[in-house]
Design a protein around this motif. Structure first.
Motif, PDB file in Angstrom:
ATOM      1  N   TYR A  88       0.831  -1.204   0.000  1.00 25.73           N
ATOM      2  CA  TYR A  88       0.000   0.000   0.000  1.00 25.73           C
ATOM      3  C   TYR A  88       0.868   1.256   0.000  1.00 25.73           C
ATOM      4  N   LEU A  89       1.890   1.273   0.812  1.00 26.70           N
ATOM      5  CA  LEU A  89       2.790   2.428   0.860  1.00 26.70           C
ATOM      6  C   LEU A  89       3.532   2.581  -0.462  1.00 26.70           C
ATOM      7  N   ASN A  90       3.980   1.486  -1.036  1.00 27.70           N
ATOM      8  CA  ASN A  90       4.674   1.537  -2.330  1.00 27.70           C
ATOM      9  C   ASN A  90       3.771   2.099  -3.422  1.00 27.70           C
ATOM     10  N   GLU A  91       2.504   1.681  -3.414  1.00 23.23           N
ATOM     11  CA  GLU A  91       1.557   2.185  -4.413  1.00 23.23           C
ATOM     12  C   GLU A  91       1.318   3.691  -4.218  1.00 23.23           C
ATOM     13  N   ALA A  92       1.197   4.113  -2.983  1.00 27.84           N
ATOM     14  CA  ALA A  92       1.020   5.541  -2.694  1.00 27.84           C
ATOM     15  C   ALA A  92       2.224   6.339  -3.190  1.00 27.84           C
ATOM     16  N   GLN A  93       3.411   5.823  -2.959  1.00 21.35           N
ATOM     17  CA  GLN A  93       4.630   6.514  -3.392  1.00 21.35           C
ATOM     18  C   GLN A  93       4.735   6.559  -4.916  1.00 21.35           C
ATOM     19  N   THR A  94       4.318   5.497  -5.583  1.00 23.79           N
ATOM     20  CA  THR A  94       4.332   5.455  -7.048  1.00 23.79           C
ATOM     21  C   THR A  94       3.378   6.495  -7.628  1.00 23.79           C
ATOM     22  N   ILE A  95       2.183   6.571  -7.074  1.00 25.11           N
ATOM     23  CA  ILE A  95       1.194   7.551  -7.544  1.00 25.11           C
ATOM     24  C   ILE A  95       1.697   8.968  -7.283  1.00 25.11           C
ATOM     25  N   PHE A  96       2.275   9.184  -6.106  1.00 21.72           N
ATOM     26  CA  PHE A  96       2.816  10.506  -5.777  1.00 21.72           C
ATOM     27  C   PHE A  96       3.887  10.915  -6.788  1.00 21.72           C
ATOM     28  N   LYS A  97       4.779   9.990  -7.105  1.00 21.14           N
ATOM     29  CA  LYS A  97       5.848  10.275  -8.069  1.00 21.14           C
ATOM     30  C   LYS A  97       5.258  10.637  -9.432  1.00 21.14           C
ATOM     31  N   ALA A  98       4.245   9.908  -9.866  1.00 22.66           N
ATOM     32  CA  ALA A  98       3.603  10.183 -11.157  1.00 22.66           C
ATOM     33  C   ALA A  98       2.946  11.560 -11.162  1.00 22.66           C
ATOM     34  N   ILE A  99       2.272  11.915 -10.078  1.00 25.17           N
ATOM     35  CA  ILE A  99       1.634  13.238  -9.993  1.00 25.17           C
ATOM     36  C   ILE A  99       2.693  14.331  -9.988  1.00 25.17           C
ATOM     37  N   LYS A 100       3.729  14.138  -9.207  1.00 31.43           N
ATOM     38  CA  LYS A 100       4.778  15.160  -9.117  1.00 31.43           C
ATOM     39  C   LYS A 100       5.464  15.361 -10.463  1.00 31.43           C
ATOM     40  N   GLU A 101       5.713  14.270 -11.181  1.00 34.00           N
ATOM     41  CA  GLU A 101       6.368  14.372 -12.486  1.00 34.00           C
ATOM     42  C   GLU A 101       5.436  14.940 -13.555  1.00 34.00           C
ATOM     43  N   GLY A 102       4.146  14.615 -13.478  1.00 31.79           N
ATOM     44  CA  GLY A 102       3.225  15.026 -14.525  1.00 31.79           C
ATOM     45  C   GLY A 102       2.455  16.297 -14.259  1.00 31.79           C
ATOM     46  N   ALA A 103       2.248  16.647 -12.991  1.00 33.22           N
ATOM     47  CA  ALA A 103       1.376  17.773 -12.670  1.00 33.22           C
ATOM     48  C   ALA A 103       2.063  18.860 -11.864  1.00 33.22           C
ATOM     49  N   TYR A 104       3.375  18.806 -11.767  1.00 35.60           N
ATOM     50  CA  TYR A 104       4.098  19.841 -11.030  1.00 35.60           C
ATOM     51  C   TYR A 104       5.238  20.332 -11.903  1.00 35.60           C
ATOM     52  N   SER A 105       5.214  21.620 -12.180  1.00 40.59           N
ATOM     53  CA  SER A 105       6.217  22.186 -13.077  1.00 40.59           C
ATOM     54  C   SER A 105       6.457  23.644 -12.721  1.00 40.59           C
ATOM     55  N   ASP A 106       7.700  24.027 -12.692  1.00 38.07           N
ATOM     56  CA  ASP A 106       8.088  25.419 -12.409  1.00 38.07           C
ATOM     57  C   ASP A 106       7.479  25.946 -11.111  1.00 38.07           C
ATOM     58  N   GLY A 107       7.386  25.104 -10.111  1.00 36.91           N
ATOM     59  CA  GLY A 107       6.881  25.515  -8.810  1.00 36.91           C
ATOM     60  C   GLY A 107       5.371  25.621  -8.724  1.00 36.91           C
ATOM     61  N   LEU A 108       4.665  25.188  -9.772  1.00 34.29           N
ATOM     62  CA  LEU A 108       3.208  25.279  -9.785  1.00 34.29           C
ATOM     63  C   LEU A 108       2.579  23.922 -10.048  1.00 34.29           C
ATOM     64  N   VAL A 109       1.393  23.718  -9.476  1.00 32.07           N
ATOM     65  CA  VAL A 109       0.636  22.497  -9.688  1.00 32.07           C
ATOM     66  C   VAL A 109      -0.330  22.723 -10.845  1.00 32.07           C
ATOM     67  N   VAL A 110      -0.448  21.717 -11.685  1.00 28.42           N
ATOM     68  CA  VAL A 110      -1.370  21.762 -12.819  1.00 28.42           C
ATOM     69  C   VAL A 110      -2.665  21.075 -12.387  1.00 28.42           C
ATOM     70  N   HIS A 111      -3.799  21.640 -12.803  1.00 28.82           N
ATOM     71  CA  HIS A 111      -5.084  21.084 -12.376  1.00 28.82           C
ATOM     72  C   HIS A 111      -5.300  19.681 -12.932  1.00 28.82           C
ATOM     73  N   SER A 112      -5.121  19.527 -14.209  1.00 33.77           N
ATOM     74  CA  SER A 112      -5.225  18.203 -14.823  1.00 33.77           C
ATOM     75  C   SER A 112      -4.190  18.134 -15.933  1.00 33.77           C
ATOM     76  N   PHE A 113      -3.735  16.942 -16.197  1.00 36.58           N
ATOM     77  CA  PHE A 113      -2.701  16.822 -17.209  1.00 36.58           C
ATOM     78  C   PHE A 113      -2.886  15.558 -18.030  1.00 36.58           C
ATOM     79  N   LYS A 114      -2.476  15.655 -19.255  1.00 37.17           N
ATOM     80  CA  LYS A 114      -2.430  14.537 -20.179  1.00 37.17           C
ATOM     81  C   LYS A 114      -1.311  14.868 -21.145  1.00 37.17           C
ATOM     82  N   LYS A 115      -0.508  13.910 -21.477  1.00 38.73           N
ATOM     83  CA  LYS A 115       0.622  14.180 -22.368  1.00 38.73           C
ATOM     84  C   LYS A 115       0.137  14.865 -23.635  1.00 38.73           C
ATOM     85  N   GLY A 116       0.785  15.989 -23.955  1.00 43.20           N
ATOM     86  CA  GLY A 116       0.470  16.718 -25.170  1.00 43.20           C
ATOM     87  C   GLY A 116      -0.709  17.662 -25.061  1.00 43.20           C
ATOM     88  N   SER A 117      -1.399  17.695 -23.938  1.00 47.29           N
ATOM     89  CA  SER A 117      -2.564  18.573 -23.808  1.00 47.29           C
ATOM     90  C   SER A 117      -2.161  19.902 -23.176  1.00 47.29           C
TER      91      SER A 117
END
Length: 177
Positions: A19-48
């Motif tokens: 459970y902890l590993n899954e939480a950490q994996t999801i967190f990493k995906a959100i941080k990599e995909g929805a956090y950029s230049d110090g700001l959080v993105v509301h929703s993200f999809k590659k290329g959108s």
């Protein structure tokens, strides 16, 4: 972020590291995909097109980060939560002591969401975050902000607790730490 919290809660309840590993994996995906230049993105999809995050995006992600810190004691999660909370303080703080729903002033009137619906109020989540981080850092300003917000909400809690359950939870944590 809410899913991360669910996995962290499951880890704390059952002690299953999957459970902890899954939480950490999801967190990493959100941080990599929805956090950029110090700001959080509301929703993200590659290329959108990326739209700017709202208060709830920051509040819930900071809360998930704090929960991951409490489960793993990995200071990276604490540091990220601190960063997000500092961003919320700078971009969303309102003179009322609460936080605006979005950081821009393009709307005719500002929105300050305090009631719980399908998800908890982002202001209530921020108050919880400030309480947690205030205790971790011994930050009296954060603890004072939590008390100020909770005091302002007290009449609504008395009137209709079912619409303000996350505030009620915070009230219990303040009275019986």
């Amino acid at each position: 972020a809410l899913l991360i919290n669910g996995y962290v809660d499951a880890y704390k309840a059952f002690g299953d590291s999957d459970y902890l590993n899954e939480a950490q994996t999801i967190f990493k995906a959100i941080k990599e995909g929805a956090y950029s230049d110090g700001l959080v993105v509301h929703s993200f999809k590659k290329g959108s097109k990326r739209s700017e995050g709202f208060l709830e995006d920051y509040a819930f992600l900071a809360n998930a980060s704090l929960n991951l810190y409490s489960a793993s004691m990995n200071s990276e999660y604490l540091n990220f939560a601190q960063l997000l909370i500092n961003t919320v303080e700078e971009r969303f703080k309102d003179q009322s002591g609460f936080y605006k729903y979005n950081s821009s002033n393009s709307l005719i009137s500002k929105i300050i969401k305090n009631d719980d619906g399908v998800i908890p109020s982002p202001n209530a989540v921020m108050a919880h975050n400030l309480l947690l981080l205030g205790h971790i850092e011994y930050n009296k300003d954060y603890l004072g902000n939590t008390t100020t917000m909770l005091t302002a909400m007290q009449p609504l809690l008395t009137e209709s607790i079912v619409s303000y359950t996350y505030w009620g939870s915070l009230s219990l944590k303040e009275m019986y730490p």
